[in-house]
Design a protein around this motif. Structure first.
Motif, mmCIF file in Angstrom:
data_model
loop_
_atom_site.group_PDB
_atom_site.id
_atom_site.type_symbol
_atom_site.label_atom_id
_atom_site.label_comp_id
_atom_site.label_asym_id
_atom_site.label_seq_id
_atom_site.Cartn_x
_atom_site.Cartn_y
_atom_site.Cartn_z
ATOM 1 N N ASP A 52 16.266 -7.150 -7.286
ATOM 2 C CA ASP A 52 16.418 -8.604 -7.152
ATOM 3 C C ASP A 52 15.060 -9.299 -7.087
ATOM 4 O O ASP A 52 14.872 -10.387 -7.653
ATOM 5 C CB ASP A 52 17.230 -8.939 -5.902
ATOM 6 N N VAL A 53 14.102 -8.688 -6.372
ATOM 7 C CA VAL A 53 12.761 -9.274 -6.277
ATOM 8 C C VAL A 53 12.110 -9.351 -7.657
ATOM 9 O O VAL A 53 11.437 -10.339 -7.992
ATOM 10 C CB VAL A 53 11.887 -8.454 -5.299
ATOM 11 N N MET A 54 12.329 -8.335 -8.479
ATOM 12 C CA MET A 54 11.801 -8.377 -9.839
ATOM 13 C C MET A 54 12.391 -9.530 -10.634
ATOM 14 O O MET A 54 11.765 -10.037 -11.564
ATOM 15 C CB MET A 54 12.062 -7.043 -10.545
ATOM 16 N N ASP A 55 13.591 -9.967 -10.235
ATOM 17 C CA ASP A 55 14.245 -11.104 -10.903
ATOM 18 C C ASP A 55 13.964 -12.428 -10.206
ATOM 19 O O ASP A 55 14.577 -13.443 -10.530
ATOM 20 C CB ASP A 55 15.751 -10.867 -10.979
ATOM 21 N N GLY A 56 13.071 -12.408 -9.198
ATOM 22 C CA GLY A 56 12.645 -13.656 -8.577
ATOM 23 C C GLY A 56 13.153 -13.917 -7.177
ATOM 24 O O GLY A 56 12.866 -14.974 -6.604
ATOM 25 N N ALA A 57 13.922 -12.999 -6.590
ATOM 26 C CA ALA A 57 14.436 -13.201 -5.235
ATOM 27 C C ALA A 57 13.302 -13.158 -4.217
ATOM 28 O O ALA A 57 12.265 -12.518 -4.430
ATOM 29 C CB ALA A 57 15.485 -12.140 -4.898
ATOM 30 N N THR A 58 13.503 -13.833 -3.085
ATOM 31 C CA THR A 58 12.519 -13.807 -2.001
ATOM 32 C C THR A 58 12.532 -12.442 -1.329
ATOM 33 O O THR A 58 13.589 -11.975 -0.896
ATOM 34 C CB THR A 58 12.844 -14.891 -0.955
ATOM 35 N N PRO A 59 11.401 -11.776 -1.227
ATOM 36 C CA PRO A 59 11.376 -10.435 -0.619
ATOM 37 C C PRO A 59 11.657 -10.486 0.876
ATOM 38 O O PRO A 59 11.243 -11.415 1.568
ATOM 39 C CB PRO A 59 9.959 -9.934 -0.908
ATOM 40 N N LEU A 60 12.360 -9.473 1.366
ATOM 41 C CA LEU A 60 12.645 -9.363 2.790
ATOM 42 C C LEU A 60 11.357 -9.130 3.573
ATOM 43 O O LEU A 60 11.214 -9.596 4.700
ATOM 44 C CB LEU A 60 13.643 -8.228 3.043
ATOM 45 N N ILE A 61 10.421 -8.392 2.994
ATOM 46 C CA ILE A 61 9.080 -8.233 3.583
ATOM 47 C C ILE A 61 8.092 -8.006 2.457
ATOM 48 O O ILE A 61 8.118 -6.963 1.793
ATOM 49 C CB ILE A 61 9.037 -7.103 4.638
ATOM 50 N N ASP A 62 7.211 -8.982 2.243
ATOM 51 C CA ASP A 62 6.213 -8.858 1.187
ATOM 52 C C ASP A 62 4.894 -8.371 1.783
ATOM 53 O O ASP A 62 4.807 -8.057 2.978
ATOM 54 C CB ASP A 62 6.046 -10.182 0.436
ATOM 55 N N VAL A 63 3.867 -8.319 0.953
ATOM 56 C CA VAL A 63 2.577 -7.798 1.409
ATOM 57 C C VAL A 63 2.004 -8.658 2.532
ATOM 58 O O VAL A 63 1.446 -8.142 3.506
ATOM 59 C CB VAL A 63 1.596 -7.691 0.223
ATOM 60 N N ALA A 64 2.150 -9.975 2.444
ATOM 61 C CA ALA A 64 1.614 -10.848 3.484
ATOM 62 C C ALA A 64 2.291 -10.593 4.827
ATOM 63 O O ALA A 64 1.633 -10.525 5.876
ATOM 64 C CB ALA A 64 1.780 -12.311 3.067
ATOM 65 N N ASP A 65 3.605 -10.437 4.817
ATOM 66 C CA ASP A 65 4.357 -10.164 6.041
ATOM 67 C C ASP A 65 3.976 -8.795 6.601
ATOM 68 O O ASP A 65 3.714 -8.628 7.807
ATOM 69 C CB ASP A 65 5.852 -10.230 5.735
ATOM 70 N N ALA A 66 3.917 -7.798 5.738
ATOM 71 C CA ALA A 66 3.566 -6.447 6.175
ATOM 72 C C ALA A 66 2.140 -6.368 6.692
ATOM 73 O O ALA A 66 1.829 -5.519 7.538
ATOM 74 C CB ALA A 66 3.757 -5.462 5.021
ATOM 75 N N THR A 67 1.269 -7.243 6.227
ATOM 76 C CA THR A 67 -0.102 -7.267 6.721
ATOM 77 C C THR A 67 -0.134 -7.662 8.195
ATOM 78 O O THR A 67 -0.976 -7.184 8.956
ATOM 79 C CB THR A 67 -0.965 -8.232 5.880
ATOM 80 N N ARG A 68 0.791 -8.512 8.629
ATOM 81 C CA ARG A 68 0.851 -8.884 10.045
ATOM 82 C C ARG A 68 1.296 -7.691 10.901
ATOM 83 O O ARG A 68 0.799 -7.492 12.015
ATOM 84 C CB ARG A 68 1.775 -10.081 10.237
ATOM 85 N N THR A 69 2.239 -6.895 10.392
ATOM 86 C CA THR A 69 2.597 -5.654 11.087
ATOM 87 C C THR A 69 1.404 -4.712 11.151
ATOM 88 O O THR A 69 1.116 -4.114 12.195
ATOM 89 C CB THR A 69 3.776 -4.967 10.376
ATOM 90 N N LEU A 70 0.693 -4.576 10.040
ATOM 91 C CA LEU A 70 -0.483 -3.719 9.992
ATOM 92 C C LEU A 70 -1.536 -4.175 10.993
ATOM 93 O O LEU A 70 -2.153 -3.355 11.678
ATOM 94 C CB LEU A 70 -1.075 -3.708 8.576
ATOM 95 N N ALA A 71 -1.745 -5.480 11.097
ATOM 96 C CA ALA A 71 -2.764 -6.002 12.003
ATOM 97 C C ALA A 71 -2.473 -5.597 13.440
ATOM 98 O O ALA A 71 -3.386 -5.212 14.192
ATOM 99 C CB ALA A 71 -2.849 -7.523 11.874
ATOM 100 N N THR A 72 -1.212 -5.664 13.851
ATOM 101 C CA THR A 72 -0.844 -5.271 15.212
ATOM 102 C C THR A 72 -1.054 -3.773 15.408
ATOM 103 O O THR A 72 -1.583 -3.334 16.443
ATOM 104 C CB THR A 72 0.611 -5.651 15.506
ATOM 105 N N ALA A 73 -0.641 -2.957 14.434
ATOM 106 C CA ALA A 73 -0.828 -1.513 14.538
ATOM 107 C C ALA A 73 -2.309 -1.151 14.622
ATOM 108 O O ALA A 73 -2.712 -0.282 15.414
ATOM 109 C CB ALA A 73 -0.172 -0.806 13.362
ATOM 110 N N LEU A 74 -3.141 -1.811 13.817
ATOM 111 C CA LEU A 74 -4.575 -1.533 13.842
ATOM 112 C C LEU A 74 -5.200 -1.953 15.164
ATOM 113 O O LEU A 74 -6.115 -1.289 15.671
ATOM 114 C CB LEU A 74 -5.265 -2.255 12.679
ATOM 115 N N GLU A 75 -4.715 -3.047 15.731
ATOM 116 C CA GLU A 75 -5.223 -3.481 17.033
ATOM 117 C C GLU A 75 -4.921 -2.429 18.100
ATOM 118 O O GLU A 75 -5.783 -2.083 18.921
ATOM 119 C CB GLU A 75 -4.596 -4.816 17.415
ATOM 120 N N ILE A 76 -3.709 -1.903 18.081
ATOM 121 C CA ILE A 76 -3.332 -0.857 19.040
ATOM 122 C C ILE A 76 -4.168 0.396 18.812
ATOM 123 O O ILE A 76 -4.690 1.003 19.754
ATOM 124 C CB ILE A 76 -1.829 -0.550 18.913
#
Length: 333
Positions: A295-319
């Motif tokens: 669906d994302v390949m057809d233009g749907a809004t991703p449930l978690i894109d790179v920008a969103d996942a970067t916020r998860t990564l930032a918290t993990a890296l802080e820990i």
């Protein structure tokens, strides 16, 4: 019919290959891995640069240190991408990848596949709808005894921290169902394997909405508590069906994955379990993720894109950073 390339022939990459082969809406464009002995019956490439046929999307399941490099290359080729978690090893790589995606206009999805569990989505909605009132606190446990061979003769020998391998999933789960994490404080447990690797610890969390939480974790302790054990989602990990997360609010509380809901505001009366029609997965989360990627390949809004996942990564890296100086202190003692 979408043509999807898989990059990385490890355990998760081969699971993605099988999911693509079984899906009626896509076909496998090939498998990229320098080890040509892996799945020799498939269309095989040693490197992404060798791929010459039509490709609509790519699933990147290589070691984390290669995610940004491979994702940037995929963006340059105009391929939509699904990248396994963590999205990158550092914020610089994640942001460079995000910029490449923005410049190319391709869609991105990151493999925090717990978001595709229907009970997880039900939990998120119940909390956002006020089912336990205002969230106040949460407790999460992830503990298992990883075999020593898991760390021998591979990249995990030096870098096999459960924070980046396992807790990054739990961090994303908490972000998804409760809200953004504002601050963290982490304490390291004793090392039992004779190395400087992070093995266990405790983490205190403060959410932007005012709630607080804790995570207790260990890869040295056999236990029934953990997302994989509780839900049975990973065929390589024994299933216990035990709860591993408890969320409390001003009107009640709920435990997961049993989705046992308790309500009651009068301290003189015991909280009582409330009936809840619990949703069940009608598809394996990896399959549901593949549905969504199409669906994302057809233009749907991703449930978690790179920008969103970067916020998860930032918290993990802080820990991870909070725990690393503690490790260095022990190593230098």
């Amino acid at each position: 019919m979408k043509r999807i390339l898989v990059v990385g022939g490890g355990l998760i990459g081969i699971r993605h290959v099988a999911a693509i082969q079984a899906h009626p809406g896509c076909e496998l464009a090939g498998l990229v891995d320098p080890d040509m002995s892996i799945a020799p019956d498939l269309t095989r490439y040693r490197d992404m640069s060798e791929v010459a046929g039509d490709v609509d999307g790519v699933i990147i399941a290589t070691p984390t240190g290669l995610h940004a490099q491979h994702g940037i290359y995929a963006a340059e080729r105009g391929w939509h991408m699904l990248i396994e978690k963590p999205v990158a090893t550092d914020l610089a790589g994640a942001r460079a990848l995000g910029a490449a995606i923005a410049n190319s206009g391709v869609g991105s999805l990151v493999g925090h596949h717990r978001r595709y569990h229907r009970p997880v989505q039900q939990l998120k909605k119940l909390i956002s709808d006020g089912g336990i009132g205002t969230p106040v606190c949460a407790n999460l446990i992830w503990a298992m005894r990883k075999p020593d061979t898991y760390f021998e003769g591979n990249w995990r020998t030096a870098g096999g921290s459960p924070v980046m391998i396992n807790l990054v999933h739990d961090i994303d789960l908490l972000r998804f169902v409760i809200g953004e994490i504002a601050t963290t404080t982490a304490l390291r447990g004793s090392g039992l394997r004779g190395t400087a690797r992070i093995e266990s610890g405790a983490i205190a969390l403060a959410f932007a909405n005012g709630a607080t939480g804790t995570i207790s974790f260990a890869d040295t302790s056999p236990s029934p508590w953990g997302f994989e054990a509780g839900t049975g989602e990973n065929p390589n990990i024994g299933t216990t069906h035990q709860d591993m997360m408890w969320i409390m609010g001003t009107k009640g509380a709920i435990s997961f994955p049993s989705m046992t809901l308790w309500q009651g505001e009068d301290w003189a009366r015991p909280a009582v379990p409330m009936p809840l029609d619990i949703l069940e997965n009608d598809r394996a989360p990896l399959d549901a993720q593949l549905d969504h990627f199409i669906d994302v390949m057809d233009g749907a809004t991703p449930l978690i894109d790179v920008a969103d996942a970067t916020r998860t990564l930032a918290t993990a890296l802080e820990i991870e950073a909070q725990l690393t100086p503690q490790l260095e202190g022990v190593a230098n003692a």
